[in-house]
Write an enzyme that holds these catalytic residues in place. Structure first.
Site, mmCIF file in Angstrom:
data_model
loop_
_atom_site.group_PDB
_atom_site.id
_atom_site.type_symbol
_atom_site.label_atom_id
_atom_site.label_comp_id
_atom_site.label_asym_id
_atom_site.label_seq_id
_atom_site.Cartn_x
_atom_site.Cartn_y
_atom_site.Cartn_z
ATOM 1 C CE1 TYR A 157 -37.163 -26.799 39.330
ATOM 2 C CE2 TYR A 157 -35.968 -28.469 40.796
ATOM 3 C CZ TYR A 157 -36.129 -27.612 39.385
ATOM 4 O OH TYR A 157 -35.398 -28.287 38.534
ATOM 5 C CE LYS A 226 -25.244 -39.314 44.782
ATOM 6 N NZ LYS A 226 -24.974 -40.602 45.066
#
Length: 417
Positions: A157, A226
């Site tokens: 983002y 992750k």
């Protein structure tokens, strides 16, 4: 107070002050409010009316101050995010905001993201919980009661990317392939995903602080990442999160390993447990072990996915609240979009906007007010007097307009005040 060119400051009320690292909340604060685009014209007036009524019924008041972003700003200033709007939020410390659409050619990838980044509102906090009376696809939706802390300024983002075929794109690919030994195809778009130690730590601090402030209710802070694949970004997020917990909160926090290796799974009453989960696993844990999670701390993209998935378990994005919090300032907004085809029809559900206001009430310490508001909303849903989106999912209900739903919430406050 400073004067503004286009913004009218209410004649009544006082500013919220940030002093000595603490917000000073007057009994009748002036709160800036951005109506928003599309259905913002419907949900924002409903939310303001309900929140003001709840405040008045508990010995307070709110004086709303209109400020502008999106279409209303372009009409007023000739630009979609004027500096005066940002200055007003900086000065008055908190704001309530409706949904915004970023127009093509508007100069921003997203007006919502631009507001968060320009004001350094680095924490997106999204509580997700079940309201009795709302239909859900889950057998036990009441098991969902989480607060998701999503980093707001970095990750994908941050908007660092280069279009396929552009000269900068070619330069990046050539450098990576020639100097770093990668094998990126020439027809690729390229993006950079920064996750920094500073931003990670300040987010995790917010999550742990919130858990400690509410330790009678929450016991776990889970770092969601992750890191098994992206070891130096999301893996680092996990490592930096644990480092904060262990070095800065050692007297109040234990890790999951310690919990089982030294305490046989028994959580001390005065401790918070910090653990971590892989993001893909967390998405199924939301469903299979919902009640085992309290506070989630995540990088930006993971938090977006996970908060939307969690909201789906308790009724959907239409009722999901959100907030963007920095140091001594915050903007509260629903997570849903503008739905322009319904704009001005007095049809859509204002619950997401109203519950975003409930987070605001909690943020300023008006506990009695936010509890009254939640009870009144739940009673309205249990009475099955609902807007069209809920009406089509239930039997024996009564369909009401957006404004009528707000009025019913206010009426139902009388049962509890």
């Amino acid at each position: 107070m400073n004067s503004f060119e286009k913004i009218t400051i209410p004649s009544e009320g006082e500013k919220i002050i940030w002093e000595d690292e603490e917000l000073k909340i007057p009994n009748e604060p002036i709160i800036p409010q951005i109506e928003g685009d599309g259905t913002g014209k419907d949900v924002s007036p409903a939310a303001k009316k309900v929140l003001k009524a709840a405040a008045q019924k508990t010995g307070h008041d709110i004086h709303w101050m209109s400020i502008y972003a999106g279409e209303s700003a372009n009409d007023t200033y000739g630009e979609y995010l004027p500096q005066e709007t940002l200055d007003a939020i900086e000065e008055f410390r908190i704001a309530l905001k409706g949904p915004l659409t970023t127009p093509v050619g508007g100069g921003f990838r997203s007006l919502n993201v631009a507001i968060r980044q320009k004001l350094n509102l680095y924490t997106c906090m999204r509580p997700v919980y079940y309201l009795e009376g709302i239909p859900s696809p889950m057998k036990n939706p009441e098991n969902m009661d989480m607060v998701i802390f999503r980093e707001n300024t970095e990750d994908v983002y941050s908007g660092i990317e280069w279009k396929k075929g552009s000269q900068k794109n070619k330069n990046i690919i050539n450098y990576l392939n020639d100097e770093m030994g990668t094998q990126i195809p020439e027809d690729s778009g390229i993006g950079v995903k920064p996750i920094s130690e500073k931003a990670t730590k300040r987010l995790v601090r917010k999550a742990i602080d919130y858990a400690l402030e509410n330790r009678n209710k929450y016991q776990f802070v889970t770092l969601v990442h992750k890191g098994n694949i992206m070891k130096f970004t999301e893996g680092a997020f996990r490592d930096w999160g644990y480092k904060v917990a262990e070095e800065e909160y050692g007297d109040n926090v234990i890790t999951e390993n310690t919990l089982w290796e030294e305490r046989e799974g028994k959580i001390p009453k005065d401790k918070i447990v910090v653990n971590d989960r892989l993001a893909d696993n967390m998405l199924q844990q939301l469903i299979t072990r919902t009640s085992k999670y309290d506070i989630l701390a995540t990088p930006n993209l993971n938090g977006d996915y996970i908060s939307d998935a969690a909201a789906g378990q308790v009724g959907g994005l239409g009722i999901a609240p959100g907030s963007n919090i920095g140091d001594g300032k915050a903007v509260f907004e629903p997570t849903h979009g503008t739905a322009p085809k319904y704009a001005g029809k007095d049809k859509v559900n204002p619950t997401g906007a109203i519950l975003s206001g409930r987070i605001m009430l909690q943020y300023i310490g008006w506990d009695k007010t936010q509890k009254l508001l939640k009870k009144a909303i739940e009673k309205t849903y249990k009475d099955k007097t609902v807007t069209y989106d809920i009406y089509r999912q239930i039997d024996g209900g009564k369909k009401v307009k957006c404004s009528e739903f707000a009025n019913l919430i206010i009426e139902n406050m009388e049962s509890f005040s």
